[in-house]
Design a protein around this motif. Structure first.
Motif, PDB file in Angstrom:
ATOM      1  N   ARG A 169      63.069  67.943  73.714  1.00  0.00           N
ATOM      2  CA  ARG A 169      64.099  67.617  72.562  1.00  0.00           C
ATOM      3  C   ARG A 169      64.629  68.664  71.802  1.00  0.00           C
ATOM      4  O   ARG A 169      65.710  68.978  71.617  1.00  0.00           O
ATOM      5  N   ILE A 170      63.670  69.847  71.628  1.00  0.00           N
ATOM      6  CA  ILE A 170      64.356  71.091  70.958  1.00  0.00           C
ATOM      7  C   ILE A 170      65.157  71.568  71.817  1.00  0.00           C
ATOM      8  O   ILE A 170      66.401  71.922  71.193  1.00  0.00           O
ATOM      9  N   ILE A 171      65.018  72.038  73.042  1.00  0.00           N
ATOM     10  CA  ILE A 171      65.685  72.791  73.949  1.00  0.00           C
ATOM     11  C   ILE A 171      67.205  71.869  74.193  1.00  0.00           C
ATOM     12  O   ILE A 171      68.260  72.403  74.182  1.00  0.00           O
ATOM     13  N   ALA A 172      67.002  70.776  74.686  1.00  0.00           N
ATOM     14  CA  ALA A 172      68.187  69.870  74.660  1.00  0.00           C
ATOM     15  C   ALA A 172      69.283  69.500  73.780  1.00  0.00           C
ATOM     16  O   ALA A 172      70.182  69.236  73.655  1.00  0.00           O
ATOM     17  N   ALA A 190      68.662  84.923  76.703  1.00  0.00           N
ATOM     18  CA  ALA A 190      68.865  83.511  76.479  1.00  0.00           C
ATOM     19  C   ALA A 190      69.115  83.542  74.944  1.00  0.00           C
ATOM     20  O   ALA A 190      68.177  84.063  74.322  1.00  0.00           O
ATOM     21  N   THR A 191      70.335  82.709  74.250  1.00  0.00           N
ATOM     22  CA  THR A 191      70.405  82.562  73.181  1.00  0.00           C
ATOM     23  C   THR A 191      70.824  81.144  72.819  1.00  0.00           C
ATOM     24  O   THR A 191      71.365  80.826  73.602  1.00  0.00           O
ATOM     25  N   GLY A 192      70.560  80.619  71.644  1.00  0.00           N
ATOM     26  CA  GLY A 192      70.716  79.141  71.430  1.00  0.00           C
ATOM     27  C   GLY A 192      70.304  78.889  70.078  1.00  0.00           C
ATOM     28  O   GLY A 192      69.469  79.372  69.536  1.00  0.00           O
ATOM     29  N   SER A 193      71.178  77.804  69.372  1.00  0.00           N
ATOM     30  CA  SER A 193      70.840  77.344  68.099  1.00  0.00           C
ATOM     31  C   SER A 193      70.997  75.777  68.232  1.00  0.00           C
ATOM     32  O   SER A 193      71.916  75.166  68.817  1.00  0.00           O
ATOM     33  N   GLU A 194      70.164  75.126  67.185  1.00  0.00           N
ATOM     34  CA  GLU A 194      70.267  73.516  67.001  1.00  0.00           C
ATOM     35  C   GLU A 194      71.503  73.056  66.870  1.00  0.00           C
ATOM     36  O   GLU A 194      72.146  73.699  65.541  1.00  0.00           O
ATOM     37  N   GLN A 195      72.019  72.091  67.166  1.00  0.00           N
ATOM     38  CA  GLN A 195      73.452  71.674  66.869  1.00  0.00           C
ATOM     39  C   GLN A 195      73.236  70.489  65.641  1.00  0.00           C
ATOM     40  O   GLN A 195      74.233  70.159  64.883  1.00  0.00           O
ATOM     41  N   ASN A 196      72.153  69.999  65.695  1.00  0.00           N
ATOM     42  CA  ASN A 196      71.825  68.970  64.654  1.00  0.00           C
ATOM     43  C   ASN A 196      70.312  68.779  64.212  1.00  0.00           C
ATOM     44  O   ASN A 196      69.443  69.779  64.794  1.00  0.00           O
ATOM     45  N   ASP A 197      70.062  68.536  62.839  1.00  0.00           N
ATOM     46  CA  ASP A 197      68.696  68.690  62.232  1.00  0.00           C
ATOM     47  C   ASP A 197      67.625  67.874  63.393  1.00  0.00           C
ATOM     48  O   ASP A 197      68.305  66.601  63.668  1.00  0.00           O
ATOM     49  N   LEU A 198      66.467  67.881  63.598  1.00  0.00           N
ATOM     50  CA  LEU A 198      65.661  67.360  64.311  1.00  0.00           C
ATOM     51  C   LEU A 198      64.586  67.064  63.654  1.00  0.00           C
ATOM     52  O   LEU A 198      63.865  67.769  62.813  1.00  0.00           O
ATOM     53  N   LEU A 200      60.637  65.440  63.892  1.00  0.00           N
ATOM     54  CA  LEU A 200      59.706  65.541  65.269  1.00  0.00           C
ATOM     55  C   LEU A 200      58.400  65.025  64.610  1.00  0.00           C
ATOM     56  O   LEU A 200      58.130  64.812  63.605  1.00  0.00           O
ATOM     57  N   LEU A 201      57.648  64.369  65.494  1.00  0.00           N
ATOM     58  CA  LEU A 201      56.250  63.822  65.463  1.00  0.00           C
ATOM     59  C   LEU A 201      56.432  62.938  64.467  1.00  0.00           C
ATOM     60  O   LEU A 201      55.399  63.319  63.262  1.00  0.00           O
ATOM     61  N   LEU A 202      57.382  61.927  64.351  1.00  0.00           N
ATOM     62  CA  LEU A 202      57.305  60.830  63.544  1.00  0.00           C
ATOM     63  C   LEU A 202      57.444  61.334  62.121  1.00  0.00           C
ATOM     64  O   LEU A 202      57.061  60.442  60.930  1.00  0.00           O
ATOM     65  N   GLY A 203      58.314  62.348  62.094  1.00  0.00           N
ATOM     66  CA  GLY A 203      58.859  62.721  60.597  1.00  0.00           C
ATOM     67  C   GLY A 203      57.935  63.730  60.117  1.00  0.00           C
ATOM     68  O   GLY A 203      58.202  64.599  59.153  1.00  0.00           O
ATOM     69  N   PHE A 204      56.663  64.342  60.840  1.00  0.00           N
ATOM     70  CA  PHE A 204      56.120  64.941  60.201  1.00  0.00           C
ATOM     71  C   PHE A 204      56.443  66.718  60.576  1.00  0.00           C
ATOM     72  O   PHE A 204      55.902  67.783  59.914  1.00  0.00           O
ATOM     73  N   GLY A 205      57.240  66.859  61.370  1.00  0.00           N
ATOM     74  CA  GLY A 205      57.984  67.895  61.977  1.00  0.00           C
ATOM     75  C   GLY A 205      59.361  67.857  61.608  1.00  0.00           C
ATOM     76  O   GLY A 205      60.124  67.002  61.855  1.00  0.00           O
ATOM     77  N   ARG A 206      59.793  69.040  61.324  1.00  0.00           N
ATOM     78  CA  ARG A 206      61.468  69.130  61.184  1.00  0.00           C
ATOM     79  C   ARG A 206      62.025  70.635  61.623  1.00  0.00           C
ATOM     80  O   ARG A 206      61.430  71.431  61.298  1.00  0.00           O
ATOM     81  N   ILE A 207      63.031  70.513  62.300  1.00  0.00           N
ATOM     82  CA  ILE A 207      63.921  71.360  62.606  1.00  0.00           C
ATOM     83  C   ILE A 207      65.110  71.582  62.359  1.00  0.00           C
ATOM     84  O   ILE A 207      65.948  70.583  62.430  1.00  0.00           O
ATOM     85  N   ASN A 208      65.739  72.470  61.320  1.00  0.00           N
ATOM     86  CA  ASN A 208      67.018  72.469  60.853  1.00  0.00           C
ATOM     87  C   ASN A 208      68.193  72.981  61.779  1.00  0.00           C
ATOM     88  O   ASN A 208      67.873  73.881  62.589  1.00  0.00           O
ATOM     89  N   ARG A 209      69.432  72.373  61.489  1.00  0.00           N
ATOM     90  CA  ARG A 209      70.425  72.842  62.299  1.00  0.00           C
ATOM     91  C   ARG A 209      70.799  74.174  62.180  1.00  0.00           C
ATOM     92  O   ARG A 209      70.349  74.825  61.108  1.00  0.00           O
ATOM     93  N   GLY A 210      71.058  74.950  63.353  1.00  0.00           N
ATOM     94  CA  GLY A 210      71.327  76.257  63.211  1.00  0.00           C
ATOM     95  C   GLY A 210      70.025  77.201  63.572  1.00  0.00           C
ATOM     96  O   GLY A 210      69.832  78.460  63.876  1.00  0.00           O
TER      97      GLY A 210
END
Length: 210
Positions: A169-172, A190-198, A200-210
């Motif tokens: 999910r993170i890579i996708a 390889a370089t990349g950044s998240e396009q949307n907030d994610l 994870l783990l039923l809300g216990f984890g979060r990755i911010n856009r960018g």
């Protein structure tokens, strides 16, 4: 933002020299046909060389004690080295850099730390190779530009695709680019950044856009 670069390095060398990487530029016409197949061929070649491949260096951003840190994470023969670049978007002062360098000198002579660090590096390498294997399946490759034997491939999320696996999910969810050596069939960067907030783990984890 994530960025990976391949280098063969040791802790001793890194303590004395921290270098910047300058990627090749690409200026040729954009090619879209067969790009996924090219990426898959490079990935499969990388995985076949995994037992003997060079180490990786990548940027990581995270919070520690309320401070936003950007650090360079570097795999070495003695494990993963963390070199802090900035705190709360402020570069380290010369005094802080020297303190960090002395701290790494001390760690390099600590056998217990090195044993733990080597295990962490092996675990990290396994995760990176797993993510590498997933690249051709979880991303949409839109454009390849070539300069000599060096190709830059741009990618973005596949519309409507959201895998269950956390790492996938993170890579996708990323947009970015790959730099390939088509002569040696190697992944250079390889370089990349998240396009949307994610979430994870039923809300216990979060990755911010960018």
């Amino acid at each position: 933002m994530l960025g990976f670069h391949r280098r063969n390095l040791s802790v001793g060398l890194l303590i004395s020299v921290m270098s910047c990487l300058c990627p090749h530029s690409a200026s040729s016409q954009c090619v879209t046909n067969g790009v996924t197949e090219i990426v898959n061929s490079v990935v499969q070649h990388e995985l076949s060389l995994a037992p003997s491949q060079g180490r990786w260096m990548y940027l990581a951003g995270y919070k520690k004690d309320g401070v936003q840190i950007v650090a360079r994470k570097i795999q070495t023969d003695d494990g993963i080295l963390t070199w802090v670049l900035s705190r709360n978007q402020e570069p380290l002062s010369p005094a802080e850099i020297e303190t960090q360098r002395r701290h790494l000198d001390d760690l390099a002579s600590d056998s217990s730390f090195l044993d733990t660090n080597r295990k962490a590096m092996r675990d990290d390498a396994l995760r990176i190779n797993t993510l590498l294997a997933d690249l051709p399946q979880v991303l949409q490759f839109d454009c390849l530009t070539k300069s000599g034997s060096i190709a830059t491939v741009h990618f973005q999320p596949i519309p409507g695709f959201s895998p269950w696996n956390v790492e996938r999910r993170i890579i996708a969810g990323m947009s970015g680019s790959l730099q390939l050596d088509l002569k040696e069939m190697r992944l250079l960067a390889a370089t990349g950044s998240e396009q949307n907030d994610l979430s994870l783990l039923l809300g216990f984890g979060r990755i911010n856009r960018g």
